[in-house]
Enzyme design. Structure first.
Site, PDB file in Angstrom:
ATOM      1  N   TRP A  91       7.521  51.405  -7.036  1.00  0.00           N
ATOM      2  CA  TRP A  91       8.078  52.606  -6.410  1.00  0.00           C
ATOM      3  C   TRP A  91       8.072  53.802  -7.346  1.00  0.00           C
ATOM      4  CZ3 TRP A  91       7.646  52.689  -1.556  1.00  0.00           C
ATOM      5  CH2 TRP A  91       7.829  51.540  -0.783  1.00  0.00           C
TER       6      TRP A  91
ATOM      7  N   ASP B 279      16.007  57.338  -7.872  1.00  0.00           N
ATOM      8  CA  ASP B 279      15.765  56.679  -6.588  1.00  0.00           C
ATOM      9  C   ASP B 279      16.622  55.414  -6.576  1.00  0.00           C
ATOM     10  OD1 ASP B 279      14.872  55.223  -4.428  1.00  0.00           O
ATOM     11  OD2 ASP B 279      12.749  55.267  -4.971  1.00  0.00           O
TER      12      ASP B 279
ATOM     13  N   LYS C  19      17.559  49.775   3.179  1.00  0.00           N
ATOM     14  CA  LYS C  19      17.630  48.645   2.259  1.00  0.00           C
ATOM     15  C   LYS C  19      19.052  48.101   2.238  1.00  0.00           C
ATOM     16  CE  LYS C  19      13.382  49.507   1.440  1.00  0.00           C
ATOM     17  NZ  LYS C  19      12.782  50.309   0.390  1.00  0.00           N
TER      18      LYS C  19
HETATM   19  C1  LIG Z   1      11.643  51.118   0.240  1.00  0.00           C
HETATM   20  C2  LIG Z   1      11.670  52.014  -0.917  1.00  0.00           C
HETATM   21  C3  LIG Z   1      11.114  53.303  -0.873  1.00  0.00           C
HETATM   22  C4  LIG Z   1      10.378  53.842   0.346  1.00  0.00           C
HETATM   23  O1  LIG Z   1      11.214  53.940   1.430  1.00  0.00           O
HETATM   24  P1  LIG Z   1      10.722  54.487   2.849  1.00  0.00           P
HETATM   25  O2  LIG Z   1      11.999  54.759   3.530  1.00  0.00           O
HETATM   26  O3  LIG Z   1       9.923  53.411   3.475  1.00  0.00           O
HETATM   27  O4  LIG Z   1       9.933  55.719   2.622  1.00  0.00           O
HETATM   28  C5  LIG Z   1      11.209  54.087  -2.004  1.00  0.00           C
HETATM   29  N1  LIG Z   1      11.837  53.656  -3.114  1.00  0.00           N
HETATM   30  C6  LIG Z   1      12.379  52.427  -3.185  1.00  0.00           C
HETATM   31  C7  LIG Z   1      13.060  52.010  -4.440  1.00  0.00           C
HETATM   32  C8  LIG Z   1      12.322  51.575  -2.096  1.00  0.00           C
HETATM   33  O5  LIG Z   1      12.872  50.355  -2.166  1.00  0.00           O
END
Ligand SMILES: *Cc1c(COP(=O)(O)O)cnc(C)c1O
Length: 362
Positions: free
Chosen positions: A103, A173, A197
Site C-alpha cells: 500500500w 494511512d 477494513k
Molecule cells: C485497502 C487499503 C487501501 C485501499 O483502499 P480502497 O478503499 O480500496 O481504495 C489503502 N491502504 C490500505 C492500508 C489498505 O488496507
C-alpha cells in the site's frame, strides 16, 4: 454461529460487529419514525444531519481529536487519498515516503505524478517483513510531509513507534488499523482510513486533518472534489456524501464506546492476535512471515512449506466455516485478518481447526 454466518477473516470489506448489523436491520424499513430507510433519506434533512453530526462527535470522543483538526467523510476509498494527499499538501513539491509494503508502494507511485518523491527508507530487501529504522531519516529541509502506511494490510507489518519526522508533517494511512488502539492525533498532520477494513461498509474514507494544512491556493485544475477545503467548508456535504456508510460507521463508533473505547480495544486486540501468533510460533506446519517486533494486530500473514499445501488449507478452512483465509494474490500464502469485530472465539476456533489439520496432515 447465529444466522448461519461464518467466521469471516477477510481483509476488507470485512466482518462487522453483529450487534451493529442487528440494529441496522431493525431500523431498515423505518428509521426511528422517519417513515423511511436511511438509504432513502435526503442528506439535507434534519434527521440525516443528526446522524452525521453524531457520527463525527462519537469519532472525536473515541480518538480524542483536538479542536484544530477537521474530520472529513470523503468517497473514492483510501486510493483517492494517494492522490489527494500530494495534490493538497505538496506546497514545495517535495515529499518523503517510507516504503513498507504494497500500500505504501501504491501511494509512492501516485505521489510521483505530483512532485519530487524521496523514498527515505524501505524494507523491500527482505520482502517487507519488517519496518525500517526511521530514527534518523535523510529528510530534505523543504519536504512538505513524511508519509507512512501505519499498518500494511497485505504484508502484515505495523509500526511499533512513529518515525522521527524532524519537525515535518506526518501523514499516515491507517486504513487497516483505524480504531484498533489509542492514537495521539496531534502527532500527525493528516490521518486517513478507508472504512471497509476495521469500521464499516466500503466506499468511504475518513480524513482527519490539521486545519492549517487545508489550503486555499491549490492549482485551479485540482478537481473541486479533491480539495480538502471543499469538504471542510461544507461539513463533508459539498455533494451527496456516502450517507449509508456514515450511518453504519456511526453505529460502530457508538459500539466501540460502549466496549470501553480504544484502550479497551487495544487490550482485546492484543489478546486476540496472541492466540494466532502463539499458535504460529509453536506449529511445525505453519509459520508467520513477519519479524516479531513488527507484527500487525490486525492482519496476520502465514505460510506452509508449499503453495499446494496453502491451497489445501484454504479449501479445508472454507469448508469448515472459516472464510477468506487466502493470502493476497500478490504475495500468496494465507492471511487471517482479525479486526475489531472478529471475536476471540473465532480465532480460537480457527487455531483448533489448524492444529487438527496439522496433526492429520503431517
Ligand atoms: C485497502 C487499503 C487501501 C485501499 O483502499 P480502497 O478503499 O480500496 O481504495 C489503502 N491502504 C490500505 C492500508 C489498505 O488496507
Amino acid at each position: 454461529m447465529k444466522y448461519g454466518r461464518v467466521y469471516n477473516f477477510s481483509a476488507g470489506p470485512a466482518t462487522m460487529p453483529e450487534p451493529v448489523l442487528e440494529e441496522i436491520r431493525d431500523e431498515m424499513m423505518n428509521y426511528r419514525g422517519s417513515g423511511m430507510c436511511v438509504m432513502e433519506m435526503s442528506h439535507r434533512s434534519k434527521v440525516y444531519q443528526q446522524i452525521i453530526d453524531e457520527a463525527e462527535q462519537d469519532l472525536r470522543d473515541l480518538m480524542n481529536i483536538p479542536d484544530n483538526y477537521k474530520v472529513l467523510f470523503i468517497q473514492g476509498g483510501a486510493t483517492l487519498q494517494f492522490a489527494m494527499v500530494p495534490m493538497n499538501l505538496m506546497k514545495n513539491g517535495v515529499a518523503c515516503y517510507v516504503e513498507t509494503g504494497a500500500w505504501s508502494k501504491k501511494a509512492i507511485a501516485e505521489a510521483k505524478k505530483y512532485g519530487d518523491v524521496h523514498v527515505v527508507a524501505s524494507s523491500k530487501d527482505r520482502n517487507y517483513s519488517y519496518i525500517p529504522n526511521c530514527d534518523d531519516l535523510d529528510i530534505p529541509e523543504n519536504a512538505d510531509y513524511v508519509y507512512i502506511c501505519e499498518n500494511e494490510t497485505i504484508h502484515g507489518v505495523t509500526w511499533p513507534k512513529l518515525p522521527n519526522t524532524k519537525g515535518h508533517v506526518l501523514v499516515s494511512d491507517q486504513s487497516s488499523m483505524f480504531l484498533s488502539r489509542p492514537c495521539n492525533v496531534s502527532d500527525y498532520g493528516l490521518i486517513y482510513a478507508g472504512v471497509q477494513k476495521n469500521v464499516g461498509p466500503a466506499g468511504m474514507v475518513i480524513v482527519i486533518i490539521r486545519e492549517d494544512l487545508i489550503r486555499e491556493d491549490l492549482d485551479p485544475k485540482v478537481p473541486i472534489y479533491c480539495s480538502y477545503k471543499t469538504h471542510a467548508d461544507n461539513g463533508s456535504m459539498y455533494n451527496t456524501p456516502n450517507c449509508w456508510a456514515i450511518y453504519c460507521c456511526g453505529k460502530v463508533f457508538k459500539y466501540l464506546k460502549s466496549l470501553g473505547g480504544l484502550e479497551a480495544m487495544e487490550k482485546i486486540n492484543i489478546d486476540k492476535a496472541k492466540v494466532m501468533y502463539d499458535f504460529l510460533d509453536s506449529s511445525k506446519m505453519f509459520k508467520g512471515t513477519v519479524d516479531k517486533e513488527f507484527r500487525s494486530l490486525m492482519n496476520i500473514p502465514f505460510v506452509t512449506e508449499s503453495a499446494e499445501l496453502d491451497a489445501k488449507v484454504v479449501a479445508a478452512t472454507k469448508a469448515a466455516g472459516y472464510d477468506n483465509l487466502k493470502g493476497h494474490k500478490s504475495v500468496g500464502g494465507l492471511r487471517a485478518s482479525v479486526y475489531n469485530a472478529m471475536p476471540k472465539e473465532g480465532v480460537e476456533a480457527l487455531v483448533e481447526f489448524l492444529k487438527k489439520f496439522e496433526a492429520e496432515n503431517s
